[in-house]
Design a protein around this motif. Structure first.
Motif, PDB file in Angstrom:
ATOM      1  N   VAL A  72      -3.467   0.759  18.082  1.00  0.00           N
ATOM      2  CA  VAL A  72      -2.228   0.681  17.327  1.00  0.00           C
ATOM      3  C   VAL A  72      -2.560   0.438  15.855  1.00  0.00           C
ATOM      4  CG1 VAL A  72      -0.027  -0.525  17.058  1.00  0.00           C
ATOM      5  CG2 VAL A  72      -1.049  -0.273  19.335  1.00  0.00           C
ATOM      6  N   PRO A  73      -2.089   1.277  14.957  1.00  0.00           N
ATOM      7  CA  PRO A  73      -2.358   1.045  13.530  1.00  0.00           C
ATOM      8  C   PRO A  73      -1.487  -0.077  12.982  1.00  0.00           C
ATOM      9  CG  PRO A  73      -0.976   2.978  13.794  1.00  0.00           C
ATOM     10  CD  PRO A  73      -1.349   2.521  15.188  1.00  0.00           C
ATOM     11  N   GLU A  74      -1.978  -0.736  11.942  1.00  0.00           N
ATOM     12  CA  GLU A  74      -1.216  -1.825  11.337  1.00  0.00           C
ATOM     13  C   GLU A  74       0.087  -1.327  10.723  1.00  0.00           C
ATOM     14  OE1 GLU A  74      -2.276  -4.729   7.766  1.00  0.00           O
ATOM     15  OE2 GLU A  74      -3.499  -5.141   9.552  1.00  0.00           O
ATOM     16  N   GLN A  75       0.135  -0.037  10.371  1.00  0.00           N
ATOM     17  CA  GLN A  75       1.374   0.522   9.832  1.00  0.00           C
ATOM     18  C   GLN A  75       2.525   0.421  10.831  1.00  0.00           C
ATOM     19  OE1 GLN A  75      -1.577   1.780   9.672  1.00  0.00           O
ATOM     20  NE2 GLN A  75      -1.990   2.861   7.747  1.00  0.00           N
ATOM     21  N   GLU A  76       2.204   0.387  12.115  1.00  0.00           N
ATOM     22  CA  GLU A  76       3.251   0.245  13.120  1.00  0.00           C
ATOM     23  C   GLU A  76       3.875  -1.140  13.049  1.00  0.00           C
ATOM     24  OE1 GLU A  76       5.810   0.881  16.371  1.00  0.00           O
ATOM     25  OE2 GLU A  76       4.805   2.214  14.928  1.00  0.00           O
ATOM     26  N   VAL A  77       3.075  -2.151  12.775  1.00  0.00           N
ATOM     27  CA  VAL A  77       3.613  -3.500  12.598  1.00  0.00           C
ATOM     28  C   VAL A  77       4.549  -3.522  11.395  1.00  0.00           C
ATOM     29  CG1 VAL A  77       3.023  -5.928  12.309  1.00  0.00           C
ATOM     30  CG2 VAL A  77       1.480  -4.428  13.574  1.00  0.00           C
ATOM     31  N   ALA A  78       4.126  -2.908  10.301  1.00  0.00           N
ATOM     32  CA  ALA A  78       4.963  -2.860   9.101  1.00  0.00           C
ATOM     33  C   ALA A  78       6.261  -2.110   9.381  1.00  0.00           C
ATOM     34  CB  ALA A  78       4.203  -2.193   7.962  1.00  0.00           C
ATOM     35  N   ARG A  79       6.169  -0.986  10.084  1.00  0.00           N
ATOM     36  CA  ARG A  79       7.369  -0.196  10.372  1.00  0.00           C
ATOM     37  C   ARG A  79       8.379  -1.032  11.160  1.00  0.00           C
ATOM     38  NH1 ARG A  79       9.891   2.237  14.216  1.00  0.00           N
ATOM     39  NH2 ARG A  79       8.366   1.578  15.800  1.00  0.00           N
ATOM     40  N   ARG A  80       7.905  -1.783  12.145  1.00  0.00           N
ATOM     41  CA  ARG A  80       8.813  -2.588  12.954  1.00  0.00           C
ATOM     42  C   ARG A  80       9.406  -3.744  12.138  1.00  0.00           C
ATOM     43  NH1 ARG A  80       6.462  -3.115  19.132  1.00  0.00           N
ATOM     44  NH2 ARG A  80       5.593  -1.009  19.322  1.00  0.00           N
ATOM     45  N   TRP A  81       8.615  -4.317  11.241  1.00  0.00           N
ATOM     46  CA  TRP A  81       9.140  -5.403  10.406  1.00  0.00           C
ATOM     47  C   TRP A  81      10.279  -4.911   9.526  1.00  0.00           C
ATOM     48  CZ3 TRP A  81       9.201 -10.525   9.763  1.00  0.00           C
ATOM     49  CH2 TRP A  81       9.615 -11.029   8.526  1.00  0.00           C
ATOM     50  N   TRP A  82      10.069  -3.789   8.833  1.00  0.00           N
ATOM     51  CA  TRP A  82      11.097  -3.290   7.914  1.00  0.00           C
ATOM     52  C   TRP A  82      12.318  -2.782   8.656  1.00  0.00           C
ATOM     53  CZ3 TRP A  82      10.270  -5.348   3.582  1.00  0.00           C
ATOM     54  CH2 TRP A  82       8.991  -5.448   3.036  1.00  0.00           C
ATOM     55  N   ALA A  83      12.191  -2.517   9.952  1.00  0.00           N
ATOM     56  CA  ALA A  83      13.336  -2.058  10.739  1.00  0.00           C
ATOM     57  C   ALA A  83      14.175  -3.210  11.279  1.00  0.00           C
ATOM     58  CB  ALA A  83      12.852  -1.180  11.898  1.00  0.00           C
ATOM     59  N   LEU A  84      13.716  -4.454  11.131  1.00  0.00           N
ATOM     60  CA  LEU A  84      14.468  -5.594  11.656  1.00  0.00           C
ATOM     61  C   LEU A  84      15.786  -5.741  10.908  1.00  0.00           C
ATOM     62  CD1 LEU A  84      11.632  -8.265  12.019  1.00  0.00           C
ATOM     63  CD2 LEU A  84      12.723  -6.951  13.856  1.00  0.00           C
ATOM     64  N   PRO A  85      16.898  -5.978  11.615  1.00  0.00           N
ATOM     65  CA  PRO A  85      18.180  -6.163  10.932  1.00  0.00           C
ATOM     66  C   PRO A  85      18.265  -7.545  10.295  1.00  0.00           C
ATOM     67  CG  PRO A  85      18.461  -6.423  13.288  1.00  0.00           C
ATOM     68  CD  PRO A  85      17.042  -5.988  13.084  1.00  0.00           C
ATOM     69  N   PRO A  86      18.813  -7.644   9.092  1.00  0.00           N
ATOM     70  CA  PRO A  86      18.997  -8.963   8.473  1.00  0.00           C
ATOM     71  C   PRO A  86      19.828  -9.871   9.374  1.00  0.00           C
ATOM     72  CG  PRO A  86      19.405  -7.214   6.886  1.00  0.00           C
ATOM     73  CD  PRO A  86      19.283  -6.549   8.229  1.00  0.00           C
ATOM     74  N   GLY A  87      19.396 -11.105   9.504  1.00  0.00           N
ATOM     75  CA  GLY A  87      20.113 -12.062  10.327  1.00  0.00           C
ATOM     76  C   GLY A  87      19.583 -12.203  11.732  1.00  0.00           C
ATOM     77  N   CYS A  88      18.618 -11.363  12.150  1.00  0.00           N
ATOM     78  CA  CYS A  88      18.127 -11.453  13.523  1.00  0.00           C
ATOM     79  C   CYS A  88      17.251 -12.695  13.693  1.00  0.00           C
ATOM     80  CB  CYS A  88      17.367 -10.194  13.913  1.00  0.00           C
ATOM     81  SG  CYS A  88      15.774  -9.998  13.089  1.00  0.00           S
ATOM     82  N   LEU A  89      17.118 -13.102  14.942  1.00  0.00           N
ATOM     83  CA  LEU A  89      16.296 -14.266  15.269  1.00  0.00           C
ATOM     84  C   LEU A  89      14.862 -13.841  15.546  1.00  0.00           C
ATOM     85  CD1 LEU A  89      18.579 -16.369  17.636  1.00  0.00           C
ATOM     86  CD2 LEU A  89      18.053 -16.802  15.236  1.00  0.00           C
ATOM     87  N   LEU A  90      13.917 -14.573  14.987  1.00  0.00           N
ATOM     88  CA  LEU A  90      12.503 -14.307  15.198  1.00  0.00           C
ATOM     89  C   LEU A  90      11.925 -15.421  16.074  1.00  0.00           C
ATOM     90  CD1 LEU A  90      11.466 -13.386  11.532  1.00  0.00           C
ATOM     91  CD2 LEU A  90      12.475 -11.907  13.291  1.00  0.00           C
ATOM     92  N   PRO A  91      11.602 -15.156  17.315  1.00  0.00           N
ATOM     93  CA  PRO A  91      11.022 -16.191  18.180  1.00  0.00           C
ATOM     94  C   PRO A  91       9.565 -16.455  17.788  1.00  0.00           C
ATOM     95  CG  PRO A  91      11.136 -14.092  19.343  1.00  0.00           C
ATOM     96  CD  PRO A  91      11.802 -13.873  18.027  1.00  0.00           C
ATOM     97  N   LEU A  92       9.255 -17.693  17.511  1.00  0.00           N
ATOM     98  CA  LEU A  92       7.906 -18.071  17.108  1.00  0.00           C
ATOM     99  C   LEU A  92       7.105 -18.525  18.324  1.00  0.00           C
ATOM    100  CD1 LEU A  92       8.854 -20.077  13.890  1.00  0.00           C
ATOM    101  CD2 LEU A  92       8.421 -17.621  14.132  1.00  0.00           C
ATOM    102  N   GLN A  93       5.790 -18.485  18.177  1.00  0.00           N
ATOM    103  CA  GLN A  93       4.919 -18.795  19.306  1.00  0.00           C
ATOM    104  C   GLN A  93       4.960 -20.263  19.710  1.00  0.00           C
ATOM    105  OE1 GLN A  93       2.875 -16.686  21.290  1.00  0.00           O
ATOM    106  NE2 GLN A  93       4.297 -15.231  20.366  1.00  0.00           N
ATOM    107  N   ASP A  94       5.457 -21.138  18.833  1.00  0.00           N
ATOM    108  CA  ASP A  94       5.548 -22.556  19.193  1.00  0.00           C
ATOM    109  C   ASP A  94       6.870 -22.886  19.876  1.00  0.00           C
ATOM    110  OD1 ASP A  94       7.335 -22.361  17.110  1.00  0.00           O
ATOM    111  OD2 ASP A  94       6.500 -24.013  15.940  1.00  0.00           O
ATOM    112  N   GLY A  95       7.706 -21.874  20.121  1.00  0.00           N
ATOM    113  CA  GLY A  95       8.966 -22.083  20.828  1.00  0.00           C
ATOM    114  C   GLY A  95      10.179 -22.209  19.927  1.00  0.00           C
ATOM    115  N   SER A  96      10.000 -22.316  18.614  1.00  0.00           N
ATOM    116  CA  SER A  96      11.131 -22.416  17.696  1.00  0.00           C
ATOM    117  C   SER A  96      11.530 -21.015  17.216  1.00  0.00           C
ATOM    118  CB  SER A  96      10.770 -23.312  16.511  1.00  0.00           C
ATOM    119  OG  SER A  96       9.685 -22.767  15.777  1.00  0.00           O
TER     120      SER A  96
END
Length: 399
Positions: free
Chosen positions: A18-42
């Motif tokens: 998987v190229p790193e550009q795919e990570v960037a593409r998914r980040w920029w596609a996130l809608p403003p206001g969405c929840l980001l689940p973190l690895q520590d549970g918050s």
């Protein structure tokens, strides 16, 4: 066939494929206001995805996140619990250490590590010892993607601007541009009031020892301004350590090298006549304002800089510096000439801030003239960078 399908297990894609550009593409596609689940549970709420980073350093600058839970009213509070900073992308969480970011000062403003596959601990360590949370895009769910912070227009400015005429919008941006001019002027006044005796010589007075490093730094706008400012001080004879060039290479890039040669050429020319003593008469041209601008452009273009870079130095350095000198010397004519040329300047090349602010404010076209463009920079730095809507001049009437 049905039996074969029943026993089929879909393999998880290898992180190496998987190229790193795919990570960037998914980040920029996130809608403003969405929840980001973190690895520590918050959770973080994504208020603003930020702007793209440069060639080196973090992938995203000035992202705005809000710890969850929260109330919608928190967005408009000036002291809300925002997190404003950089974001770094990797395919695997372990790539942070594999790339050596834990030893790199440039990553000390990162507030979130975004990965596709989590193969490390729940936190990432920066060079300054701070731990930052880890967010895996693979953990996103449909519910977290669809929970948004606001309905309709996301920001007060986006509700206000459609009700304003073109003239009213231009007036606000011109006012903001003049405020930025005054801020830059005030900064130069403070620098001139505290000269550096170690730099002053027979060739360069206190004015030159303030102006030349600023011109050097301006040569690095959009590139590596800290390196360029240090190089300017070094050329003046300061015992200042020079940081590594952009990209942690042993030599500057060809573009940076050309600009450094132009700066060196100007310094050699100014050793006999002085930098400010050369520039000040160009601002006193009594002919049309285009004559003043052409004289200043000729000075820098003749040294090997592009016309676009010459204009950047004129608007961001020369004119506010001239206004600062005018204030210290009580020279109202010089101040008036500098301010008028600033207002009349036809415009600078578009950059990431201008393009991002045009999208943020939903402007149909880019503003004309450098003063209005600088107004977008002022609004961004003063309020929009942290999404401090309560103190934003573009939206406070609508809150």
């Amino acid at each position: 066939m049905s039996g074969a399908r029943a026993g089929y297990v879909r393999e998880r894609p290898s992180p190496f494929s998987v190229p790193e550009q795919e990570v960037a593409r998914r980040w920029w596609a996130l809608p403003p206001g969405c929840l980001l689940p973190l690895q520590d549970g918050s959770f973080y709420r994504l208020l603003f995805a930020g702007r793209q980073g440069g060639a080196c350093g973090p992938d995203v600058r000035d992202a705005v996140l809000m710890p969850y839970p929260w109330s919608v009213a928190d967005v408009w509070e000036p002291d809300a619990r925002r997190r404003v900073g950089d974001v770094e992308f990797h395919v695997r969480a372990g790539d942070w250490e594999a790339h050596g970011h834990q030893y790199d000062l440039r990553y000390n403003n990162v507030i979130l590590h975004v990965v596709l596959f989590c193969d490390a601990s729940t936190f990432t360590s920066r060079q300054d010892g701070q731990q930052i949370p880890l967010f895996s895009l693979a953990d996103l769910t449909t519910s977290s993607m669809t929970i948004t912070a606001h309905s309709g227009a996301l920001w007060p400015c986006q509700r206000l601007l459609p009700r304003l005429s073109d003239e009213e919008r231009a007036s606000i941006l011109r006012h903001a541009g003049l405020l930025r001019f005054e801020l830059k002027t005030s900064a130069f006044v403070e620098q001139l009031r505290t000269p550096r005796p170690d730099l002053i010589s027979n060739a360069f007075d206190k004015y030159d020892c303030c102006l030349i490093p600023a011109l050097a730094e301006g040569s690095g706008y959009g590139r590596d301004r800290d390196f360029f400012r240090a190089a300017g001080l070094h050329l003046l004879g300061a015992d200042t350590p020079i940081p590594e060039p952009l990209g942690r290479s042993s030599q500057p890039s060809p573009l940076d090298a050309r600009r450094l040669r132009s700066l060196s050429y100007l310094l050699e020319m100014w050793r006999s006549c002085g930098a400010w003593r050369t520039i000040q008469p160009l601002l006193a041209v009594s002919s049309a304002r285009t004559g003043q601008l052409q004289a200043l452009r000729t000075l820098f273009v003749g040294a090997g800089l592009s016309l676009a870079r010459a204009d950047i130095l004129i608007v961001n350095v020369i004119l506010p510096f001239a206004a600062a000198v005018a204030l210290l010397e009580n020279d109202s004519v010089l101040y008036s000439e500098a301010e008028k040329l600033y207002i009349a300047h036809p415009g600078l090349p578009s950059n990431t801030i201008i393009r991002m602010m045009c999208r943020q404010l939903r402007l149909e076209r880019h503003p004309t003239g450098s003063c209005q463009q600088q107004g977008l920079h002022y609004i961004y730095q003063q309020s929009c960078r942290e999404k401090q809507c309560a103190r934003c001049m573009m939206s406070k009437k609508d809150i």
